[in-house]
Design a protein around this motif. Structure first.
Motif, PDB file in Angstrom:
ATOM      1  N   ARG A 156      60.329  16.271  48.014  1.00 55.57           N
ATOM      2  CA  ARG A 156      60.769  14.953  47.535  1.00 55.57           C
ATOM      3  C   ARG A 156      61.278  15.066  46.097  1.00 55.57           C
ATOM      4  O   ARG A 156      62.217  14.394  45.711  1.00 55.57           O
ATOM      5  CB  ARG A 156      59.615  13.941  47.650  1.00 55.57           C
ATOM      6  N   GLU A 157      60.662  15.948  45.326  1.00 52.86           N
ATOM      7  CA  GLU A 157      61.094  16.152  43.940  1.00 52.86           C
ATOM      8  C   GLU A 157      62.529  16.692  43.890  1.00 52.86           C
ATOM      9  O   GLU A 157      63.334  16.266  43.067  1.00 52.86           O
ATOM     10  CB  GLU A 157      60.143  17.110  43.203  1.00 52.86           C
ATOM     11  N   GLU A 158      62.827  17.646  44.782  1.00 46.02           N
ATOM     12  CA  GLU A 158      64.188  18.202  44.833  1.00 46.02           C
ATOM     13  C   GLU A 158      65.196  17.128  45.244  1.00 46.02           C
ATOM     14  O   GLU A 158      66.284  17.039  44.689  1.00 46.02           O
ATOM     15  CB  GLU A 158      64.244  19.380  45.801  1.00 46.02           C
ATOM     16  N   ILE A 159      64.814  16.314  46.201  1.00 51.39           N
ATOM     17  CA  ILE A 159      65.691  15.222  46.642  1.00 51.39           C
ATOM     18  C   ILE A 159      65.959  14.275  45.472  1.00 51.39           C
ATOM     19  O   ILE A 159      67.113  13.918  45.204  1.00 51.39           O
ATOM     20  CB  ILE A 159      65.072  14.476  47.845  1.00 51.39           C
ATOM     21  N   GLU A 160      64.915  13.880  44.775  1.00 53.86           N
ATOM     22  CA  GLU A 160      65.073  12.964  43.632  1.00 53.86           C
ATOM     23  C   GLU A 160      65.915  13.608  42.529  1.00 53.86           C
ATOM     24  O   GLU A 160      66.767  12.943  41.924  1.00 53.86           O
ATOM     25  CB  GLU A 160      63.710  12.537  43.092  1.00 53.86           C
ATOM     26  N   ARG A 161      65.689  14.880  42.270  1.00 54.90           N
ATOM     27  CA  ARG A 161      66.470  15.577  41.240  1.00 54.90           C
ATOM     28  C   ARG A 161      67.955  15.587  41.616  1.00 54.90           C
ATOM     29  O   ARG A 161      68.816  15.313  40.787  1.00 54.90           O
ATOM     30  CB  ARG A 161      65.935  17.002  41.076  1.00 54.90           C
ATOM     31  N   ASN A 162      68.246  15.881  42.892  1.00 51.35           N
ATOM     32  CA  ASN A 162      69.646  15.883  43.344  1.00 51.35           C
ATOM     33  C   ASN A 162      70.258  14.489  43.284  1.00 51.35           C
ATOM     34  O   ASN A 162      71.412  14.333  42.898  1.00 51.35           O
ATOM     35  CB  ASN A 162      69.747  16.448  44.754  1.00 51.35           C
ATOM     36  N   LYS A 163      69.490  13.480  43.682  1.00 47.37           N
ATOM     37  CA  LYS A 163      69.980  12.098  43.644  1.00 47.37           C
ATOM     38  C   LYS A 163      70.389  11.681  42.242  1.00 47.37           C
ATOM     39  O   LYS A 163      71.374  10.973  42.065  1.00 47.37           O
ATOM     40  CB  LYS A 163      68.899  11.120  44.135  1.00 47.37           C
ATOM     41  N   ASN A 164      69.629  12.134  41.268  1.00 45.69           N
ATOM     42  CA  ASN A 164      69.853  11.685  39.898  1.00 45.69           C
ATOM     43  C   ASN A 164      70.713  12.629  39.067  1.00 45.69           C
ATOM     44  O   ASN A 164      70.985  12.346  37.908  1.00 45.69           O
ATOM     45  CB  ASN A 164      68.500  11.460  39.218  1.00 45.69           C
ATOM     46  N   SER A 165      71.156  13.730  39.652  1.00 46.44           N
ATOM     47  CA  SER A 165      71.896  14.726  38.877  1.00 46.44           C
ATOM     48  C   SER A 165      73.321  14.292  38.518  1.00 46.44           C
ATOM     49  O   SER A 165      73.817  14.630  37.449  1.00 46.44           O
ATOM     50  CB  SER A 165      71.933  16.057  39.620  1.00 46.44           C
ATOM     51  N   LEU A 166      73.964  13.539  39.369  1.00 49.29           N
ATOM     52  CA  LEU A 166      75.358  13.173  39.124  1.00 49.29           C
ATOM     53  C   LEU A 166      75.496  12.090  38.059  1.00 49.29           C
ATOM     54  O   LEU A 166      76.379  12.162  37.206  1.00 49.29           O
ATOM     55  CB  LEU A 166      76.016  12.720  40.431  1.00 49.29           C
ATOM     56  N   TYR A 167      74.632  11.102  38.107  1.00 51.16           N
ATOM     57  CA  TYR A 167      74.673   9.992  37.150  1.00 51.16           C
ATOM     58  C   TYR A 167      73.273   9.771  36.578  1.00 51.16           C
ATOM     59  O   TYR A 167      72.625   8.768  36.860  1.00 51.16           O
ATOM     60  CB  TYR A 167      75.165   8.712  37.819  1.00 51.16           C
ATOM     61  N   PRO A 168      72.785  10.710  35.760  1.00 51.02           N
ATOM     62  CA  PRO A 168      71.406  10.581  35.267  1.00 51.02           C
ATOM     63  C   PRO A 168      71.216   9.324  34.419  1.00 51.02           C
ATOM     64  O   PRO A 168      72.046   8.996  33.580  1.00 51.02           O
ATOM     65  CB  PRO A 168      71.204  11.849  34.442  1.00 51.02           C
ATOM     66  N   GLY A 169      70.131   8.632  34.714  1.00 50.18           N
ATOM     67  CA  GLY A 169      69.761   7.465  33.919  1.00 50.18           C
ATOM     68  C   GLY A 169      70.492   6.179  34.241  1.00 50.18           C
ATOM     69  O   GLY A 169      70.207   5.149  33.636  1.00 50.18           O
ATOM     70  N   LEU A 170      71.442   6.222  35.169  1.00 57.60           N
ATOM     71  CA  LEU A 170      72.178   5.005  35.506  1.00 57.60           C
ATOM     72  C   LEU A 170      71.589   4.355  36.746  1.00 57.60           C
ATOM     73  O   LEU A 170      71.169   5.028  37.676  1.00 57.60           O
ATOM     74  CB  LEU A 170      73.659   5.313  35.762  1.00 57.60           C
ATOM     75  N   ASP A 171      71.584   3.025  36.764  1.00 55.33           N
ATOM     76  CA  ASP A 171      71.142   2.324  37.972  1.00 55.33           C
ATOM     77  C   ASP A 171      72.342   2.156  38.904  1.00 55.33           C
ATOM     78  O   ASP A 171      73.484   2.375  38.492  1.00 55.33           O
ATOM     79  CB  ASP A 171      70.459   0.994  37.638  1.00 55.33           C
TER      80      ASP A 171
END
Length: 185
Positions: A73-88
């Motif tokens: 799940r950590e890898e999934i979350e990291r990938n999800k947030n890698s393109l636009y870090p910190g943006l909603d």
């Protein structure tokens, strides 16, 4: 009169141009789990071509897990947030290309939700499945043993590989159907 004939022809053509699906329709049952229209809409438009793609991808995910591939799940979350870090999601939608934004908006309408909600569903679904698909394809087709003799600089080699992949996926579909693990409605 010509208008009426043209109208009837167009009506018949539209009625015969493909199957129409609703969000709650059970499209298929895969290993005892229902795949509904809304599941497909999480990633794709709800049409026959994309239903086939979705089912093939679901089978790949199952096969990958059976091969022992695990994505945390950590890898999934990291990938999800890698393109636009910190943006909603609403901020991300402002940064995506117009054609992608339009897709998210159309899918949101189909699911009767806001585009930001849809984007979050799409992003979670995509990043939960994609690592399994990529690892499976790497193992089956791109490992040193599997890719032996493939010259990625030649179009004919790429075409041959694409044909092998398509044949493999079609064989998996047939196997799942034969074993009763896939029922397409």
């Amino acid at each position: 009169m010509k208008f009426r004939i043209l109208f009837i022809f167009l009506l018949l053509l539209t009625a015969c141009s493909g199957t129409s699906y609703e969000n709650e329709d059970v499209i298929a049952v895969l290993k005892g789990e229902e795949i509904k229209g809304r599941d497909i809409l999480a990633l794709y438009p709800l049409n026959d071509e994309h239903i086939e793609i979705y089912i093939k991808e679901e089978i790949i995910v199952i096969e990958a897990k059976e091969m022992g591939i695990h994505v945390s799940r950590e890898e999934i979350e990291r990938n999800k947030n890698s393109l636009y870090p910190g943006l909603d999601p609403s901020e991300i939608l402002q940064h995506v290309q117009e054609n992608n934004r339009q897709f998210y908006e159309e899918q949101a309408v189909a699911l009767d939700i806001q585009p930001e909600e849809y984007y979050e569903i799409w992003r979670d679904t995509y990043y939960s499945r994609d690592p399994y698909i990529q690892e499976y394809m790497n193992e089956k087709f791109f490992s040193p043993a599997s890719a032996k003799g493939i010259d990625f600089m030649k179009q004919e080699s790429i075409d041959k590989l694409n044909k092998e992949i398509e044949t493999h996926l079609d064989e998996l579909i047939d196997l799942y159907k034969k074993n009763g693990d896939l029922i397409i409605n």
